[in-house]
Design a protein around this motif. Sequence first.
Motif, PDB file in Angstrom:
ATOM      1  N   LYS A 125       0.873  -1.175   0.000  1.00 23.26           N
ATOM      2  CA  LYS A 125       0.000   0.000   0.000  1.00 23.26           C
ATOM      3  C   LYS A 125       0.904   1.218   0.000  1.00 23.26           C
ATOM      4  CE  LYS A 125      -0.455   0.449   4.984  1.00 23.26           C
ATOM      5  NZ  LYS A 125      -1.310   0.510   6.133  1.00 23.26           N
ATOM      6  N   GLU A 126       0.335   2.304  -0.451  1.00 20.37           N
ATOM      7  CA  GLU A 126       1.099   3.548  -0.467  1.00 20.37           C
ATOM      8  C   GLU A 126       1.366   3.981   0.970  1.00 20.37           C
ATOM      9  OE1 GLU A 126       2.425   5.388  -2.990  1.00 20.37           O
ATOM     10  OE2 GLU A 126       1.867   3.679  -4.244  1.00 20.37           O
ATOM     11  N   PRO A 127       2.640   4.161   1.319  1.00 18.34           N
ATOM     12  CA  PRO A 127       2.909   4.613   2.686  1.00 18.34           C
ATOM     13  C   PRO A 127       2.407   6.036   2.880  1.00 18.34           C
ATOM     14  CG  PRO A 127       4.941   4.521   1.406  1.00 18.34           C
ATOM     15  CD  PRO A 127       3.843   3.984   0.537  1.00 18.34           C
ATOM     16  N   LYS A 128       1.760   6.247   4.003  1.00 20.45           N
ATOM     17  CA  LYS A 128       1.265   7.578   4.332  1.00 20.45           C
ATOM     18  C   LYS A 128       2.389   8.333   5.010  1.00 20.45           C
ATOM     19  CE  LYS A 128      -3.387   5.906   5.144  1.00 20.45           C
ATOM     20  NZ  LYS A 128      -4.417   5.662   6.148  1.00 20.45           N
ATOM     21  N   GLU A 129       2.720   9.454   4.430  1.00 19.54           N
ATOM     22  CA  GLU A 129       3.751  10.266   5.044  1.00 19.54           C
ATOM     23  C   GLU A 129       3.098  11.069   6.154  1.00 19.54           C
ATOM     24  OE1 GLU A 129       6.803  12.232   3.236  1.00 19.54           O
ATOM     25  OE2 GLU A 129       6.881  10.965   1.461  1.00 19.54           O
ATOM     26  N   GLN A 130       3.407  10.693   7.352  1.00 16.02           N
ATOM     27  CA  GLN A 130       2.846  11.388   8.495  1.00 16.02           C
ATOM     28  C   GLN A 130       3.952  12.153   9.197  1.00 16.02           C
ATOM     29  OE1 GLN A 130       0.937   8.564  11.019  1.00 16.02           O
ATOM     30  NE2 GLN A 130      -0.609   8.018   9.522  1.00 16.02           N
ATOM     31  N   VAL A 131       3.703  13.405   9.375  1.00 15.61           N
ATOM     32  CA  VAL A 131       4.625  14.236  10.119  1.00 15.61           C
ATOM     33  C   VAL A 131       4.010  14.463  11.483  1.00 15.61           C
ATOM     34  CG1 VAL A 131       5.758  16.475  10.241  1.00 15.61           C
ATOM     35  CG2 VAL A 131       5.455  15.353   8.023  1.00 15.61           C
ATOM     36  N   LYS A 132       4.706  14.062  12.482  1.00 15.04           N
ATOM     37  CA  LYS A 132       4.208  14.236  13.839  1.00 15.04           C
ATOM     38  C   LYS A 132       4.945  15.423  14.458  1.00 15.04           C
ATOM     39  CE  LYS A 132       3.493  11.917  18.192  1.00 15.04           C
ATOM     40  NZ  LYS A 132       3.626  10.687  18.968  1.00 15.04           N
ATOM     41  N   LYS A 133       4.188  16.425  14.814  1.00 10.63           N
ATOM     42  CA  LYS A 133       4.781  17.611  15.442  1.00 10.63           C
ATOM     43  C   LYS A 133       4.918  17.372  16.933  1.00 10.63           C
ATOM     44  CE  LYS A 133       3.457  20.831  11.964  1.00 10.63           C
ATOM     45  NZ  LYS A 133       3.396  22.217  11.671  1.00 10.63           N
ATOM     46  N   ILE A 134       6.036  17.730  17.440  1.00 10.92           N
ATOM     47  CA  ILE A 134       6.354  17.559  18.857  1.00 10.92           C
ATOM     48  C   ILE A 134       6.302  18.940  19.519  1.00 10.92           C
ATOM     49  CG2 ILE A 134       8.040  16.721  20.515  1.00 10.92           C
ATOM     50  CD1 ILE A 134       6.970  14.576  18.533  1.00 10.92           C
ATOM     51  N   GLU A 135       5.537  19.026  20.592  1.00  7.48           N
ATOM     52  CA  GLU A 135       5.443  20.280  21.331  1.00  7.48           C
ATOM     53  C   GLU A 135       6.752  20.526  22.059  1.00  7.48           C
ATOM     54  OE1 GLU A 135       3.014  22.177  25.118  1.00  7.48           O
ATOM     55  OE2 GLU A 135       2.356  20.275  24.259  1.00  7.48           O
ATOM     56  N   VAL A 136       7.259  21.740  21.927  1.00  9.36           N
ATOM     57  CA  VAL A 136       8.478  22.118  22.646  1.00  9.36           C
ATOM     58  C   VAL A 136       8.052  22.909  23.870  1.00  9.36           C
ATOM     59  CG1 VAL A 136      10.654  23.377  22.517  1.00  9.36           C
ATOM     60  CG2 VAL A 136       9.775  22.184  20.500  1.00  9.36           C
ATOM     61  N   LYS A 137       8.393  22.405  25.034  1.00 10.99           N
ATOM     62  CA  LYS A 137       8.022  23.039  26.304  1.00 10.99           C
ATOM     63  C   LYS A 137       9.193  23.895  26.782  1.00 10.99           C
ATOM     64  CE  LYS A 137       5.060  19.191  27.446  1.00 10.99           C
ATOM     65  NZ  LYS A 137       4.798  18.061  28.315  1.00 10.99           N
ATOM     66  N   PRO A 138       8.865  25.036  27.346  1.00 13.90           N
ATOM     67  CA  PRO A 138       9.936  25.882  27.868  1.00 13.90           C
ATOM     68  C   PRO A 138      10.602  25.229  29.102  1.00 13.90           C
ATOM     69  CG  PRO A 138       7.808  26.825  28.384  1.00 13.90           C
ATOM     70  CD  PRO A 138       7.559  25.629  27.520  1.00 13.90           C
ATOM     71  N   GLY A 139      11.899  25.353  29.181  1.00  9.70           N
ATOM     72  CA  GLY A 139      12.633  24.811  30.330  1.00  9.70           C
ATOM     73  C   GLY A 139      12.702  25.828  31.454  1.00  9.70           C
ATOM     74  N   GLU A 140      13.091  25.375  32.592  1.00 13.90           N
ATOM     75  CA  GLU A 140      13.165  26.282  33.746  1.00 13.90           C
ATOM     76  C   GLU A 140      14.570  26.730  33.998  1.00 13.90           C
ATOM     77  OE1 GLU A 140      11.103  24.964  37.195  1.00 13.90           O
ATOM     78  OE2 GLU A 140       9.545  24.075  35.960  1.00 13.90           O
TER      79      GLU A 140
END
Length: 140
Positions: A125-140
């Motif tokens: 099957k045609e592979p689905k190109e999925q881009v998963k966005k990762i949330e960047v959390k501010p550090g302390e």
Amino acid sequence: MSLLPAHRRGSLLSEFTDLWNAFPPGMVPVFGTHLLRVEDTVDDGHYVVRAEIPGIDPAKDVEVSVHNGQLTIRAERSERHEEKGRSEFSYGSFVRTVTLPTGAQDQGVEANYAKGILTVSVPMKEPKEQVKKIEVKPGE
């Protein structure tokens, strides 16, 4: 067992196979099996692997399986004990495992044997190109 991809033309794999299969029976190092010569293509939505296995009965001597993204072909060719001359034919166990490409399905796999060539067709099957966005959390 070989886990090398089959689609490496011009590699040392064919030379390694020749060297491996040149060992006399009973002297094959470690595994005691011969590597199968294969070629592969992607054609019309199918991953197709062809293996050269002349002189076998496909109903009794061949096993094809798919597991965890791997296609494995096992074959057994029994030696005929004739004392009329020498033989350079390979006898015994043959095995080859190839990694299936992305999108290969384990349902609907077909295998056919004709004129010494086993052909295994794996639907893709045609592979689905999925881009998963990762949330960047501010550090302390």
